[in-house]
Design an enzyme around this catalytic site. Structure first.
Site, short mmCIF file in Angstrom:
data_model
loop_
_atom_site.label_atom_id
_atom_site.label_comp_id
_atom_site.label_asym_id
_atom_site.label_seq_id
_atom_site.Cartn_x
_atom_site.Cartn_y
_atom_site.Cartn_z
N ASP A 16 64.85 -2.60 -15.97
CA ASP A 16 64.82 -1.36 -16.75
C ASP A 16 63.60 -0.51 -16.38
O ASP A 16 63.69 0.70 -16.20
CB ASP A 16 64.79 -1.67 -18.24
CG ASP A 16 65.98 -2.50 -18.68
OD1 ASP A 16 66.93 -2.63 -17.89
OD2 ASP A 16 65.96 -3.02 -19.80
N SER B 135 67.94 1.38 -22.44
CA SER B 135 66.52 1.15 -22.17
C SER B 135 65.57 2.19 -22.72
O SER B 135 64.69 2.69 -22.02
CB SER B 135 66.27 1.02 -20.66
OG SER B 135 66.89 -0.12 -20.22
N GLU C 220 74.34 -7.76 -14.23
CA GLU C 220 73.75 -7.93 -15.58
C GLU C 220 73.21 -9.34 -15.73
O GLU C 220 73.86 -10.31 -15.29
CB GLU C 220 74.85 -7.66 -16.62
CG GLU C 220 74.45 -6.77 -17.74
CD GLU C 220 73.97 -5.38 -17.32
OE1 GLU C 220 72.76 -5.21 -17.10
OE2 GLU C 220 74.81 -4.48 -17.22
N HIS C 221 72.03 -9.46 -16.31
CA HIS C 221 71.37 -10.76 -16.51
C HIS C 221 71.08 -11.45 -15.17
O HIS C 221 71.01 -12.67 -15.11
CB HIS C 221 72.18 -11.66 -17.44
CG HIS C 221 72.17 -11.17 -18.86
ND1 HIS C 221 71.19 -11.51 -19.76
CD2 HIS C 221 73.02 -10.35 -19.52
CE1 HIS C 221 71.44 -10.91 -20.92
NE2 HIS C 221 72.55 -10.18 -20.79
N THR C 222 70.97 -10.68 -14.14
CA THR C 222 70.60 -11.24 -12.83
C THR C 222 69.12 -10.98 -12.52
O THR C 222 68.55 -11.69 -11.70
CB THR C 222 71.45 -10.59 -11.71
OG1 THR C 222 71.50 -9.19 -11.94
CG2 THR C 222 72.86 -11.15 -11.70
N GLY D 95 68.47 1.40 -29.12
CA GLY D 95 69.29 0.20 -29.31
C GLY D 95 70.67 0.32 -28.69
O GLY D 95 71.59 -0.41 -29.04
N ALA D 96 70.85 1.26 -27.78
CA ALA D 96 72.17 1.48 -27.19
C ALA D 96 72.31 0.83 -25.82
O ALA D 96 73.29 1.01 -25.13
CB ALA D 96 72.45 2.98 -27.09
N GLY D 97 71.30 0.09 -25.42
CA GLY D 97 71.38 -0.60 -24.12
C GLY D 97 71.11 0.33 -22.96
O GLY D 97 71.49 0.03 -21.83
N GLU E 29 56.19 -5.58 -22.74
CA GLU E 29 57.36 -6.00 -23.53
C GLU E 29 57.40 -7.52 -23.67
O GLU E 29 57.70 -8.06 -24.73
CB GLU E 29 58.64 -5.46 -22.88
CG GLU E 29 59.83 -5.68 -23.76
CD GLU E 29 60.93 -4.62 -23.60
OE1 GLU E 29 60.66 -3.54 -23.04
OE2 GLU E 29 62.04 -4.91 -24.05
C1 GLA Z 1 68.00 -5.94 -20.76
C2 GLA Z 1 66.71 -6.37 -20.06
C3 GLA Z 1 66.85 -6.33 -18.55
C4 GLA Z 1 68.11 -7.06 -18.08
C5 GLA Z 1 69.32 -6.65 -18.91
C6 GLA Z 1 70.55 -7.47 -18.60
O1 GLA Z 1 68.25 -4.59 -20.52
O2 GLA Z 1 65.64 -5.54 -20.44
O3 GLA Z 1 65.71 -6.85 -17.94
O4 GLA Z 1 67.93 -8.44 -18.11
O5 GLA Z 1 69.09 -6.73 -20.30
O6 GLA Z 1 70.96 -7.25 -17.31
#
Ligand code: GLA
Length: 383
Positions: A168, A122, A30-32, A118-120, A156
């Protein structure tokens, strides 16, 4: 055109192109992605569906969102932001396709979604990529899949204003059924790993806390990572992104970096290593080890990267005493959305009956449980 005329327009809709565009999960990493590191996502069986047809005009597009029961109309010569935020994802896509010098004409499109927003998972990437794929097919623009991925990310970044990475969009378009993608976000080299979870399944627990307010925080984290890179580059000019930094190298910068920036960078470096270890663990069938890495990932996201929230932490902590749950962590950008859990299939129902009431008692929010399976990326039919 008023709403009732628009409604009429979409009755008995004979589509020429149909697109199914999935959401995604991310097992770990995540966040990589925006640090040019590694991620382990795949598409899921929840999706956004699109029906397209040409409408015979040069430059007028009408869109009907069944999800919002709302309409949007665009003029292809005036692609400017609109009030409805869902429409801006689409306008961003049109803008990016036009920037590539591709020409197309007016069309109508119906959109319907089974993806929670909005649930993560994508929904935004699914919306962008599905829309781009449909226009590409309807007008024979000849865009490659990877171009769809990149232009959707650019839409985006440039139109919606979220500085997201590429994970995503890549997962939504490129996934293969029953597989995970070990993606190198620098080279975009992908290894498809069979998603063999043995007796387990992937269960998402949706906090129902919407994460869209967190956009500012997301862009801030990205900036902190870039600041860390700038400092490290002064002594190590070969470093282009946190991907190029190892733990030893980072230790040299304990002083010049603020303790906060240091923690952010440390998290990213460790998470990149965890993705590699996780991929190995899954390949060798060591799901306990994989689960352990999920918990470590959550710990880093909670304490070092600071993108979790009490609702996510509660749901992860709730699993810790359950040996039939191998691992759990928050998923996606953070500040809400879902946790992802690797859980023995036979225990899912009883666990869900226990955890959701406990969650509701704690926060007064009705959470939601979604069992997902690794699925195929974008699918297109034409007639
Ligand atoms: C969101 C972003 C992705 C990614 C994640 C964290 O989903 O759209 O590009 O950075 O957060 O891993």
């Amino acid at each position: 055109m008023n709403n009732s005329q628009l409604k009429e327009r979409f009755e008995d809709f004979a589509w020429e192109v149909y697109v199914s565009s999935p959401g995604r999960i991310n097992l770990i990493g995540e966040h990589t992605d925006y640090n040019q590191g590694f991620v382990l996502p795949t598409a899921i069986d929840q999706k956004i569906e699109f029906e397209f047809r040409r409408n015979g005009t040069k430059d007028t597009c009408h869109i009907y969102s069944r999800t919002y029961e709302a309409f949007a109309s665009f003029d292809l010569n005036q692609v400017v932001p609109q009030q409805a935020s869902w429409a801006n994802y689409l306008l961003g896509v049109i803008d990016e396709i036009q920037k590539l010098g591709k020409k197309f004409e007016g069309f109508d499109c119906i959109i319907r979604s089974s993806l929670p927003i909005g649930a993560g998972i994508s929904s935004s990437a699914a919306l962008e990529c599905g829309f781009a794929s449909g226009i590409n097919d309807l007008f024979g623009l000849g865009l490659e899949k990877i171009e769809i991925v990149r232009l959707s990310q650019a839409a985006e970044n440039n139109f919606v204003g979220s500085n997201c990475g590429i994970m995503d969009q890549y997962a939504s378009v490129m996934s293969k059924k029953g597989h995970l993608i070990l993606l190198d976000c620098r080279s975009l080299e992908a290894e498809y790993i069979p998603a063999d979870f043995k007796d387990c399944k992937v269960l998402l627990l949706n906090t129902k806390v919407e994460h869209n307010l967190a956009e500012g925080q997301y862009n801030k984290r990205r900036k902190e990572c870039e600041d860390a890179v700038k400092t490290i580059q002064k002594r190590h000019p070969q470093v282009k992104a946190l991907r190029d930094v190892n733990v030893e190298m980072l230790k040299e910068f304990k002083e010049p970096l603020s303790s906060q920036t240091f923690s952010r960078a440390a998290y990213v470096i460790q998470e990149n290593l965890r993705v590699q270890q996780a991929a190995e663990a899954i390949k060798s069938g060591d799901l306990r080890k994989f689960g352990h890495l999920m918990y470590q990932s959550h710990h880093g996201l909670q304490h070092q990267y600071e993108v979790s929230c009490p609702e996510l932490d509660f749901l992860v902590d709730y699993t810790r005493s359950k040996d039939f749950i191998y691992g759990a962590r928050m998923m996606g950008g953070g500040f809400g959305g879902c946790t992802i859990n690797l859980i023995e299939s036979s225990r899912i129902d009883a666990f869900v009956k226990e955890v959701l009431p406990a969650y509701e008692e704690e926060f007064g929010i009705k959470g939601e449980a979604i069992v997902v399976s690794p699925s195929e990326g974008t699918q297109i039919q034409s007639r």
